[in-house]
Enzyme design. Sequence first.
Site, mmCIF file in Angstrom:
data_model
loop_
_atom_site.group_PDB
_atom_site.id
_atom_site.type_symbol
_atom_site.label_atom_id
_atom_site.label_comp_id
_atom_site.label_asym_id
_atom_site.label_seq_id
_atom_site.Cartn_x
_atom_site.Cartn_y
_atom_site.Cartn_z
ATOM 1 N N ARG A 90 0.833 -1.206 0.000
ATOM 2 C CA ARG A 90 0.000 0.000 0.000
ATOM 3 C C ARG A 90 0.867 1.256 0.000
ATOM 4 N NH1 ARG A 90 0.130 3.949 2.877
ATOM 5 N NH2 ARG A 90 0.099 2.733 4.782
ATOM 6 N N THR A 132 10.849 14.704 4.447
ATOM 7 C CA THR A 132 11.458 14.452 5.750
ATOM 8 C C THR A 132 12.980 14.510 5.664
ATOM 9 O OG1 THR A 132 9.608 13.071 6.433
ATOM 10 C CG2 THR A 132 11.675 12.760 7.608
ATOM 11 N N GLU A 133 13.592 15.133 6.667
ATOM 12 C CA GLU A 133 15.051 15.221 6.735
ATOM 13 C C GLU A 133 15.558 14.551 8.002
ATOM 14 O OE1 GLU A 133 15.521 19.381 4.207
ATOM 15 O OE2 GLU A 133 16.259 19.297 6.271
ATOM 16 N N GLY A 137 11.707 16.099 10.916
ATOM 17 C CA GLY A 137 10.630 15.235 10.478
ATOM 18 C C GLY A 137 9.281 15.908 10.680
ATOM 19 N N SER A 138 8.920 16.120 11.946
ATOM 20 C CA SER A 138 7.634 16.730 12.259
ATOM 21 C C SER A 138 7.633 18.249 12.082
ATOM 22 C CB SER A 138 7.239 16.393 13.703
ATOM 23 O OG SER A 138 7.056 15.000 13.866
ATOM 24 N N TRP A 162 14.234 8.526 5.143
ATOM 25 C CA TRP A 162 13.025 7.703 5.268
ATOM 26 C C TRP A 162 12.127 7.883 4.046
ATOM 27 C CZ3 TRP A 162 14.670 4.557 8.573
ATOM 28 C CH2 TRP A 162 15.283 4.952 9.756
ATOM 29 N N LEU A 338 -2.484 -16.117 18.880
ATOM 30 C CA LEU A 338 -1.677 -17.121 18.185
ATOM 31 C C LEU A 338 -0.535 -17.666 19.035
ATOM 32 C CD1 LEU A 338 -3.263 -15.955 15.725
ATOM 33 C CD2 LEU A 338 -1.224 -16.367 14.371
ATOM 34 N N GLU A 363 3.944 9.872 7.896
ATOM 35 C CA GLU A 363 2.842 10.760 7.487
ATOM 36 C C GLU A 363 2.226 11.469 8.702
ATOM 37 O OE1 GLU A 363 3.037 10.902 4.514
ATOM 38 O OE2 GLU A 363 3.379 8.932 3.650
#
Length: 384
Positions: A90, A132-133, A137-138, A162, A338, A363
């Site tokens: 995806r 993004t670096e 990032g944020s 990333w 499991l 994201e």
Amino acid sequence: MDDLLRLDDQLDADQRLIRDTVRSFVSDRVLPHVGDWFEEAVFPARELAPELGALGLLGMHLRGYGCAGTDAVSYGVACRELEAGDSGLRSFVSVQGSLAMFPIWRYGSDEQKEEWLPRMSAGEAIGCFGLTEPDHGSDPANMRTYAKKDGSDWILNGSKMWITNGSIADVAVVWAQTDEGIRGFVVPTSTPGFSAPEIHRKLSLRASVTSSLYFDDVRLPASAALPEVVGLKGPLSCLSEARFGIVWGVVGAARACLESAVEYARTRVQFDKPIGAFQLTQEKLAWMYVGLAQAQLTALHLGRLKDAGDLEPRQISFGKLANVRAALDIARQARSVLGGNGITLEYPVIRHMNNLESVLTYEGTQEIHTLVLGEALTGLAAYR
């Protein structure tokens, strides 16, 4: 597994056809191999991209240039079925369509659109998205990657990190500081000074190509800049498109985990009866289904808002925050059902669980989306 609330009855005939087509593709082409891809840390992008393009899945929510032009709910359904296979699959489709194709389609020149979009929609060219670096990032407003004018050309220097598809991409949409503000650039990866080494030793999204991007005096013509946007609006609008796909996609990962847990609970015998007959196991499964159905309802509602032109970024933040957390909780519970088998690649659960740890972060981190909702509720920004 039964759709107890009959949520897929809310889809129209075209949306159900997309569901069935993508589900069949994932069943035939992905599920028999994805455990090996995950273990070996490979993703056959060049092999799968033309097949995904032939199904109309690349840039499917865009119009023209060979794109399918589907509605938002159809795109979401496709993301759900793709991520039921693997988050890496995806992610490939999402990055191609929402992060690489969308900015060219929305903000590009006619020449940029004609050069790239038909090939990208067919899977003949692969794109990536450089925002993004390593140290930002944020907080993309403080990115250090810089593009400086040199005559009519641009000289690009800096780095990104990333980056999905980075080392296999034919083109990168790169966001950089300029004297005019943040601008986007369409960068062919064959340009001298561009390099994209792959990031290794990941324990999540292993069936996905993740890279760094480096720009060492990359000279670009004036025509490389996206002409229709300046500022953070450009990259943030792309992220909204990608986050919408995540809201739907993680429902697929969660569903795959629950289906595996239900099947295991029916067949695994302890103390002379299937473990699904024990009340503690049924409680886990029941709450997992509640979380899955709520996440699906959230995705469907946001899809309908998007199709009506009424979807806001803070609503996408709600969906990303709520649905990823719900999917990760379901994966962890499924792993416990499991038992020891839950940590092997003979079952999909640990693979989805590890992947969702990355989806929780990319994201927009869980923390950032929390602050978006906090600001929406209080009117007070708490980012700094």
